[in-house]
Design an enzyme around this catalytic site. Structure first.
Site, short mmCIF file in Angstrom:
data_model
loop_
_atom_site.label_atom_id
_atom_site.label_comp_id
_atom_site.label_asym_id
_atom_site.label_seq_id
_atom_site.Cartn_x
_atom_site.Cartn_y
_atom_site.Cartn_z
CG ASP A 220 20.15 47.14 -8.86
OD1 ASP A 220 20.21 48.05 -9.68
OD2 ASP A 220 20.12 47.33 -7.63
N GLY B 183 15.14 54.11 -14.41
CA GLY B 183 14.45 54.97 -15.36
C GLY B 183 15.26 55.38 -16.57
CG ASP C 214 18.48 53.27 -4.88
OD1 ASP C 214 17.90 52.76 -5.86
OD2 ASP C 214 19.50 52.79 -4.37
#
Length: 680
Positions: A411, A470, A491
Site C-alpha cells: 500500500d 489507480g 477506497d
C-alpha cells in the site's frame, strides 16, 4: 348588545387566528430548510446523518465560522429530495468541518437535478472557507445532493451543508426520497445433494514452488476426491481434495478431477500451468480491513478462517485469508498491544504482540486448506502508522516467505513523503505529477518493482497486490513490476455513491486485464462491515446484487470485507452462487465493458472461454427499467442462442437475434445478469 359584542369579539379572534395561520404558512411556504426534511434517507460512508450538528455531534464549524443550521454528513454521501417542479432556488454553503483538524480530508460537493449535474464545488480541503452554492431549480422534479471524496479516499471527510434551503412557488411539503427496496430477497438456489465441483478451472504455479490447490465442491458430505493425470510431484488427499507437492519443470497438464458421495459423482477438467505466471484467475477470499481495521488480531484472523470453512464458503472457491494493516508495531498508538520495537537488531520486521507467531498463523490457515495474505507499505510507515518496508524490502520479502504467506498487499501511503518530500503523503497529487515527465512516473513505479522482484526471488509463490489507488495509470505498467492485481480507484465504502462511481470508472482499464493481471476496484462491501464500527452494509439488497454482479463481470478480485462470524442468509446467498462466481473465474480472463447505454441502463458484456457471453443489464438510475431488449447484434450476438438467468440459475428462453427479445424489469440500482450462449 352583549350578544352582538360577543359575536364581534369572536369574529375578530377568528379572523386573527386565520390570518396568523395563513401568514405563518405563507412565510414557510417561501422557504423550506434542508434540516426540516427527513435526513435519515441519506446514505454516507460513516456515521449517521446529523441535523444541525456535525457528524460527531458538534456545532457546525467551517474554517472557524460556526453555523446554526445544516446537514452534517460524511463522504461518500447522497440524499435525494422530491421537488415536483415547485422549487425555484437552492442555496447553501458547503465545506469540511473543523472537527477533523490534524487530518487531511478532501471532498467535492455536487448538486444534480433530474440526473444532470447543476453545480460542483470543486475539491475542497480542511480550512477552506465555506463555499456558497446557488442553483436555479425551475422545473426540476428531483434534486440529489452528493459529496464524493476528493481523490485521497474518504478518511475524515466530515462534510457540512450549512444554511441550506429551498425557495418555493407556494405551500409545499418536500420529501426526501429513497426509491431503493430495503427488504432482502434470495435468488441463489440451494446446492443439490449430488457433488458438483466448483472453483477455478485453471491454476498457475512456478517450478519449484510449493503447490497447494483445493478441489472444492458442493454436495452432501462425506465426499471423496480423485485426480487423474496429475503430473509427477503432485498428490491429492482423497478425503479433503487438497492437491500438494512441487513441480520441477514447466509445462501444461490437463487433470480430470472427480468428487464422489453417496448421491453420485461429478467430473471436471483442471488445467495446471507451470511457468512464470500465477493468479491465473482473480483471487477470492477475505480481508480484515473493512471489518476490523486497527483492531485485527491473530485470534480474529483464525476465527475468520474457521468461519470460511464452517459457513461452507470454502466449498465455492473462496481461498485467501488476508491480514491487512496493524499486524506490525505502531509509531504512536496508545494501545500497548501495538507498541514495541519495529525491527530486531538484524533489521527483520517484528510483529506486534497480537501476532506472536506468524508462521504458526500461516500453518493454521494452510491446515484448513486455505491460503493466507499479509500487508505492508513501500514507505517507512503504513497507512495506519505501523512499520513499513522502506529500506528493508528484501528482508521483508524473505520474512513473508519464511513464515509461509501466499499474498502481499503493498500500500502506497507514506511513500509519497519519500519522493523528495514533494507529495506530502497526498495520493491525489501523484496522478498530476506523473504526467510531467518520465522521471516522476519512474519514481512512482520504482518501489513496486523493487518488491515485485524480491517476491519473485522467494522459494514460494506470493501473489502481489499493488495498492496505489489507480495513480499513474497503474493498469498500463502493473504487470511489468510483477503485480498480479492493482487498485484502480480510491477506497470503497458501503454507499451507493462509492460503488456507482467506482463501477463507472472501470472501462478505461479493462483492456489491460488478463490471466495473472487483474484490475482491482477494491473489496466487497456486503454483510457486516464497519472498519472497527460494525454495522450491516448500507447498500440496499438490489445494490448488493449489482455490486457482486459487476465485480464478477469485471474479472475483479473478490475479497470479502465483512465479519465472517456474522454471515446472514442473504449475504451467503450473494457469495455462494457458483454460476456468478464462474463468470468471475472464467479462464479467458477478459473484463466486461459497457457496450450500450439506454438512459440509466448500462449493458456490460464479458466474453467467456466457451464462446458464450455474460451480460449484465445494470440500472444506475432511480426508477425501474421496463424494456423489451432486442439489440443483440450490438453486443456481439448472431443467430440462435440460449438465455440463462445466472442468479436464479435457470434457462429463460431460446431466441433468434433478429426476431427475439428479452423482457427486462431491472430494479432501481439493480441488475439482471444473463449468460447468452450461441446454439449451433
Amino acid at each position: 348588545m352583549k350578544v352582538v359584542l360577543n359575536f364581534r369579539f369572536t369574529a375578530i379572534i377568528g379572523f386573527l387566528v386565520f390570518f396568523s395561520f395563513v401568514g405563518v404558512n405563507s412565510i414557510s411556504a417561501q422557504t423550506v430548510w434542508l434540516d426540516q426534511l427527513d435526513l435519515s434517507t441519506a446514505t454516507q460512508g460513516y456515521g449517521v446523518p446529523m441535523k444541525n450538528k456535525s457528524i460527531d455531534g458538534k456545532t457546525l464549524t467551517i474554517a472557524g465560522k460556526t453555523f446554526e443550521r445544516g446537514f452534517g454528513s460524511h463522504s461518500e454521501s447522497s440524499i435525494t429530495i422530491l421537488l415536483e417542479g415547485k422549487a425555484t432556488l437552492f442555496t447553501a454553503q458547503v465545506g469540511i468541518d473543523d472537527e477533523v483538524k490534524g487530518q487531511r480530508p478532501a471532498a467535492e460537493f455536487v448538486v444534480y437535478g433530474d440526473n444532470k449535474k447543476l453545480w460542483s464545488s470543486g475539491v475542497m480541503h480542511l480550512g477552506d472557507a465555506a463555499k456558497p452554492c446557488s442553483v436555479k431549480l425551475d422545473g426540476v422534479m428531483k434534486l440529489e445532493l452528493v459529496v464524493t471524496d476528493g481523490g485521497n479516499g474518504n478518511y475524515y471527510d466530515h462534510v457540512d451543508w450549512v444554511d441550506a434551503k429551498f425557495e418555493t412557488t407556494g405551500v409545499n411539503t418536500f420529501k426526501t426520497y429513497s426509491p431503493i427496496a430495503t427488504e432482502p430477497y434470495i435468488l441463489t438456489p440451494a446446492p443439490k445433494a449430488e457433488p458438483k465441483i466448483t472453483g477455478a478451472k485453471v491454476f498457475g504455479v512456478r517450478p519449484g514452488s510449493p503447490f497447494q490447490f483445493l478441489v472444492t465442491a458442493t454436495g452432501d458430505r462425506p465426499m471423496t476426491f480423485s485426480a487423474t493425470g496429475l503430473p509427477a510431484g503432485l498428490k491429492i488427499n482423497t478425503q479433503t481434495g487438497l492437491i500438494t507437492g512441487k513441480l520441477s519443470k514447466g509445462g501444461t497438464s490437463i487433470v480430470t478431477l472427480e468428487a464422489k458421495n453417496t448421491k453420485g459423482k461429478f467430473q471436471r477438467k483442471l488445467r495446471i500451468e507451470c511457468g512464470d505466471q500465477i493468479a491465473l484467475t482473480p483471487p477470492m477470499g477475505w480481508n480484515s480491513w473493512n471489518c476490523f481495521a486497527n483492531e485485527v488480531s491473530a485470534d480474529k484472523v483464525k476465527r475468520a478462517a474457521d468461519a470460511m470453512v464452517k459457513s461452507g464458503l470454502i466449498n465455492h472457491g473462496w481461498t485467501y485469508i488476508n491480514v491487512d494493516d496493524f499486524w506490525e508495531n505502531n509509531r504512536d498508538s496508545k494501545d500497548e498491544s501495538l507498541r514495541g520495537e519495529f525491527r530486531d537488531v538484524a533489521g527483520n520486521i517484528v510483529p506486534n504482540s497480537r501476532f506472536v507467531d506468524m508462521k504458526g498463523l500461516a500453518d493454521y490457515v494452510h491446515g484448513l486448506g486455505l491460503k493466507i495474505g499479509l500487508y505492508s507499505s513501500p514507505g517507512p510507515w503504513t497507512c495506519g502508522g505501523c512499520a513499513g518496508s522502506f529500506n528493508h524490502e528484501k528482508q521483508d520479502a524473505e520474512s513473508y516467505a519464511k513464515w509461509g504467506f501466499d499474498y502481499l498487499k503493498y500500500d502506497w501511503c507514506s511513500y509519497g513523503n519519500v519522493i523528495n518530500g514533494l507529495l506530502n503523503n497526498d495520493p491525489s497529487k501523484v496522478s498530476s505529477l506523473s504526467y510531467n515527465g518520465g522521471s516522476v512516473l519512474n519514481t512512482a513505479i520504482k518501489p513496486f518493482k523493487m518488491m515485485g522482484d524480491y517476491l519473485r526471488q522467494q522459494p514460494r509463490d506470493i501473489v502481489f497486490s499493488v495498492c496505489q489507488y489507480g495513480m499513474s495509470d497503474v493498469w498500463k505498467w502493473g504487470g511489468s513490476v510483477g503485480g498480479n492485481l492493482w487498485r484502480t480507484t480510491n477506497d470503497i465504502t458501503d454507499t451507493w455513491v462509492s460503488v456507482k462511481n467506482i463501477a463507472l470508472d472501470q472501462d478505461k482499464s479493462a483492456p489491460y486485464a488478463k490471466p495473472g493481471n487483474w484490475n482491482d476496484p477494491d473489496m466487497l462491501v456486503v454483510g457486516t462491515v464497519g472498519w472497527g464500527n460494525p454495522h450491516k452494509s448500507k447498500l440496499k439488497p438490489d445494490e448488493q446484487y449489482l455490486h457482486i454482479s459487476l465485480w464478477s463481470l469485471f474479472s475483479a478480485p473478490l475479497l470479502i470485507g465483512c465479519d465472517m462470524e456474522k454471515l446472514d442468509d442473504f449475504t451467503l446467498n450473494l457469495l455462494t452462487n457458483d454460476e456468478v462466481i464462474e463468470i468471475n473465474q472464467d479462464p479467458l480472463g477478459k473484463q466486461a465493458t459497457s457496450l450500450q447505454t439506454i438512459g440509466d441502463l448500462r449493458i456490460y458484456v464479458k466474453e467467456l472461454e466457451d464462446g458464450s457471453k455474460a451480460v449484465g443489464f445494470c440500472n444506475f438510475g432511480q426508477e425501474i427499467v421496463n424494456l423489451s431488449y432486442k439489440d443483440f447484434e450490438k453486443i456481439g450476438l448472431s443467430g440462435k442462442f440460449n438465455v440463462r438467468d445466472v442468479w436464479r440459475q435457470k434457462d429463460v428462453s431460446t431466441l433468434e437475434t433478429k426476431t427475439g427479445e428479452i423482457a427486462l424489469k431491472v430494479p432501481a440500482h439493480g441488475v439482471e445478469l444473463y449468460k447468452l450462449s450461441s446454439i449451433k
